[in-house]
Design an enzyme around this catalytic site. Structure first.
Site, PDB file in Angstrom:
ATOM      1  CE  LYS A 145     -38.897  66.495  59.995  1.00  0.00           C
ATOM      2  NZ  LYS A 145     -40.020  66.783  60.901  1.00  0.00           N
ATOM      3  CE  LYS A 166     -28.410  69.286  72.422  1.00  0.00           C
ATOM      4  NZ  LYS A 166     -27.356  70.305  72.450  1.00  0.00           N
ATOM      5  CD  GLU A 167     -35.389  63.944  66.241  1.00  0.00           C
ATOM      6  OE1 GLU A 167     -35.213  62.717  66.404  1.00  0.00           O
ATOM      7  OE2 GLU A 167     -36.478  64.436  65.923  1.00  0.00           O
TER       8      GLU A 167
END
Length: 152
Positions: A79, A66-67
């Site tokens: 970003k 997961k990021e």
């Protein structure tokens, strides 16, 4: 042990087009579509693709990770994405941040810069970040080819 690697690629496309790809969920879709050997599937778990959004990334032969989009600065075209569960964290890293930065060189020439910031107690893990850097460079080159073809 703190570490940092960075690399950049020149793209024959306006910076705003490059940023529009990298700053949105379109980037994840691009990687899955054009580079399935790198990412098989990306699911939006939380959010709308903006700040704070969480993605579940499935890669060939590895457990998903997961990021989270930690910052998205449209003005500076930067970003920051942190891997916070699985992936490198399961391999001994305690922190792993991916920073994308788009810089305008001229009207139709841009630079995409990638920086990997990480922390690990095991120096042996550093080779994993080097391999990951090469994977991201492949993504940047594929996006450069895609955007250059789009602008012909």
């Amino acid at each position: 042990m703190l570490g940092k690697f960075s690399e950049q690629v020149e793209i024959n496309a306006p910076a705003i087009e490059v940023w529009n790809l990298y700053s949105t969920l379109q980037f994840a879709k691009f990687v899955v579509e054009k580079l399935p050997r790198i990412a098989e599937k990306v699911e939006l778990v939380e959010g709308n693709g903006g700040l704070g959004s969480i993605l579940l990334v499935s890669t060939p032969g590895n457990a998903p990770y997961k990021e989270k989009f930690m910052s998205i600065d449209d003005e500076k075209q930067v970003k920051d994405v942190e891997i916070f569960e699985g992936g490198f964290l399961d391999l001994g890293f305690s922190f792993y941040l991916i920073k994308w930065e788009v810089m305008e060189k001229s009207e139709n020439l841009s630079i995409i810069k990638l920086t990997l910031d990480f922390e690990t107690k095991d120096a042996e893990n550093i080779h994993l970040s080097i391999a990951n850097l090469q994977t991201f460079v492949a993504i940047m080159k594929a996006s450069a080819d895609y955007l250059e073809q789009k602008n012909k």
